[in-house]
Design a protein around this motif. Sequence first.
Motif, short mmCIF file in Angstrom:
data_model
loop_
_atom_site.label_atom_id
_atom_site.label_comp_id
_atom_site.label_asym_id
_atom_site.label_seq_id
_atom_site.Cartn_x
_atom_site.Cartn_y
_atom_site.Cartn_z
N THR A 150 52.23 -80.24 -7.61
CA THR A 150 51.26 -80.13 -6.94
C THR A 150 50.43 -81.35 -7.16
OG1 THR A 150 51.34 -77.85 -7.01
CG2 THR A 150 49.24 -78.85 -6.69
N VAL A 151 49.74 -82.13 -6.18
CA VAL A 151 48.95 -83.05 -6.21
C VAL A 151 47.57 -82.72 -5.84
CG1 VAL A 151 49.34 -83.81 -3.85
CG2 VAL A 151 48.65 -85.74 -5.69
N HIS A 152 46.59 -83.30 -6.73
CA HIS A 152 45.08 -82.57 -6.40
C HIS A 152 44.26 -83.87 -6.37
CE1 HIS A 152 46.55 -78.85 -8.68
NE2 HIS A 152 47.24 -79.48 -9.23
N ASP A 153 43.42 -83.90 -5.43
CA ASP A 153 42.19 -84.80 -5.17
C ASP A 153 40.90 -84.46 -5.93
OD1 ASP A 153 40.42 -86.61 -4.34
OD2 ASP A 153 40.79 -86.37 -2.03
N THR A 154 40.37 -85.28 -6.84
CA THR A 154 39.33 -84.90 -7.74
C THR A 154 37.95 -85.47 -7.25
OG1 THR A 154 39.99 -86.21 -9.42
CG2 THR A 154 40.92 -84.18 -9.62
N ARG A 155 38.07 -86.44 -6.55
CA ARG A 155 36.97 -87.23 -6.05
C ARG A 155 36.54 -87.48 -4.61
NH1 ARG A 155 36.70 -92.62 -9.15
NH2 ARG A 155 34.68 -92.43 -8.37
N ALA A 156 35.28 -87.17 -4.25
CA ALA A 156 34.75 -87.40 -2.72
C ALA A 156 34.71 -89.05 -2.58
CB ALA A 156 33.43 -86.78 -2.65
N ASP A 157 35.84 -89.70 -2.51
CA ASP A 157 35.59 -91.20 -2.50
C ASP A 157 36.45 -91.72 -1.17
OD1 ASP A 157 38.21 -90.63 -3.25
OD2 ASP A 157 38.31 -91.65 -5.13
N GLY A 158 36.93 -90.86 -0.48
CA GLY A 158 37.64 -91.37 0.76
C GLY A 158 39.02 -91.78 0.47
N ARG A 159 39.57 -91.59 -0.65
CA ARG A 159 40.98 -91.80 -0.98
C ARG A 159 41.72 -90.52 -1.38
NH1 ARG A 159 39.99 -96.60 -5.42
NH2 ARG A 159 39.09 -98.07 -4.03
N CYS A 160 42.93 -90.45 -0.60
CA CYS A 160 43.55 -89.08 -0.57
C CYS A 160 44.98 -89.46 -1.81
CB CYS A 160 44.13 -88.75 0.53
SG CYS A 160 42.59 -88.12 1.47
N PRO A 161 44.88 -88.79 -2.97
CA PRO A 161 46.25 -89.13 -3.89
C PRO A 161 47.45 -88.59 -3.23
CG PRO A 161 44.91 -87.78 -4.83
CD PRO A 161 44.04 -87.92 -3.53
N PHE A 162 48.52 -89.22 -3.72
CA PHE A 162 49.80 -88.69 -3.49
C PHE A 162 50.68 -89.22 -4.66
CE2 PHE A 162 49.93 -92.90 -1.25
CZ PHE A 162 50.94 -93.23 -1.63
N VAL A 163 51.90 -88.78 -4.74
CA VAL A 163 52.91 -88.80 -5.93
C VAL A 163 54.28 -89.85 -5.15
CG1 VAL A 163 54.75 -87.94 -7.41
CG2 VAL A 163 52.57 -86.84 -7.09
N ARG A 164 54.36 -90.89 -5.90
CA ARG A 164 55.30 -91.81 -5.57
C ARG A 164 56.65 -91.53 -6.35
NH1 ARG A 164 53.96 -97.24 -3.16
NH2 ARG A 164 54.08 -96.32 -1.59
N GLY A 165 57.81 -91.20 -6.16
CA GLY A 165 58.80 -91.04 -7.06
C GLY A 165 59.77 -92.70 -6.84
N ASP A 166 59.91 -93.15 -7.93
CA ASP A 166 60.97 -94.26 -7.68
C ASP A 166 62.26 -94.00 -7.97
OD1 ASP A 166 58.67 -95.69 -7.81
OD2 ASP A 166 58.68 -96.54 -9.88
N LEU A 167 63.20 -94.50 -7.03
CA LEU A 167 64.49 -94.13 -6.98
C LEU A 167 65.37 -95.17 -7.81
CD1 LEU A 167 64.74 -93.47 -3.23
CD2 LEU A 167 64.79 -91.80 -5.04
N SER A 168 66.71 -94.72 -8.45
CA SER A 168 67.41 -95.47 -9.12
C SER A 168 68.11 -96.58 -8.24
CB SER A 168 68.71 -94.70 -9.48
OG SER A 168 69.37 -93.91 -8.45
N SER A 169 68.16 -96.62 -7.02
CA SER A 169 68.57 -97.72 -6.11
C SER A 169 67.36 -98.36 -5.59
CB SER A 169 68.88 -96.94 -4.77
OG SER A 169 67.71 -96.38 -3.93
N GLY A 170 66.30 -98.41 -6.39
CA GLY A 170 65.02 -99.24 -6.15
C GLY A 170 64.19 -98.98 -4.93
N GLY A 171 64.47 -97.88 -4.21
CA GLY A 171 63.59 -97.62 -3.35
C GLY A 171 62.45 -96.70 -3.88
N VAL A 172 61.57 -95.96 -2.93
CA VAL A 172 60.57 -95.08 -3.42
C VAL A 172 60.73 -93.91 -2.27
CG1 VAL A 172 59.15 -96.66 -4.48
CG2 VAL A 172 58.79 -96.16 -1.95
N VAL A 173 60.27 -92.62 -2.70
CA VAL A 173 59.92 -91.65 -1.74
C VAL A 173 58.52 -91.09 -2.32
CG1 VAL A 173 60.65 -89.25 -1.30
CG2 VAL A 173 62.43 -90.69 -1.77
N ASP A 174 57.78 -90.86 -0.92
CA ASP A 174 56.14 -90.69 -1.24
C ASP A 174 56.05 -89.41 -0.79
OD1 ASP A 174 55.68 -93.26 -1.91
OD2 ASP A 174 54.93 -93.95 0.06
N SER A 175 55.32 -88.58 -1.46
CA SER A 175 54.92 -86.91 -1.31
C SER A 175 53.71 -87.03 -0.28
CB SER A 175 54.47 -86.31 -2.48
OG SER A 175 53.08 -86.63 -2.64
N ASP A 176 53.53 -85.77 0.27
CA ASP A 176 52.50 -85.57 1.09
C ASP A 176 51.18 -85.72 0.32
OD1 ASP A 176 53.92 -84.83 3.35
OD2 ASP A 176 53.87 -82.60 2.69
#
Length: 121
Positions: free
Chosen positions: A64-90
């Motif tokens: 679960t990802v949680h937004d804790t500030r009213a700053d106009g920024r919405c957090p998400f999780v980024r997973g780094d891959l063994s191949s060098g790429g990334v996958v981003d969450s909602d």
Amino acid sequence: MSKRRPAVPGAAVAALTLAALLFPVAEAQATPAADSCTRNWSIESAEGYANGKWCNNNTKIVGTVHDTRADGRCPFVRGDLSSGGVVDSDWAGGKGKSRAITMYAPSGTYFTRVSMSYINC
């Protein structure tokens, strides 16, 4: 006068047995194995925090990802891959909002770490 053949109960049973072999019922198929989620993870940033579990030899991340500030920024999780790429969450948007996340590594890869990022929302 028509000639009728007597019903043969054995023939009906044989036909049903053959149909069951040729057309198996969906419930008879194997069910997928349950996820193996063995390690916890937790991260935070100025925009919020996230937590969850590593699953299936690091090929799946849930949490679960949680937004804790009213700053106009919405957090998400980024997973780094063994191949060098990334996958981003909602992303979670608006102070106090949370979003359940599930991320899958592409076939032949696995996640090596998680971090947080944000979008302007």
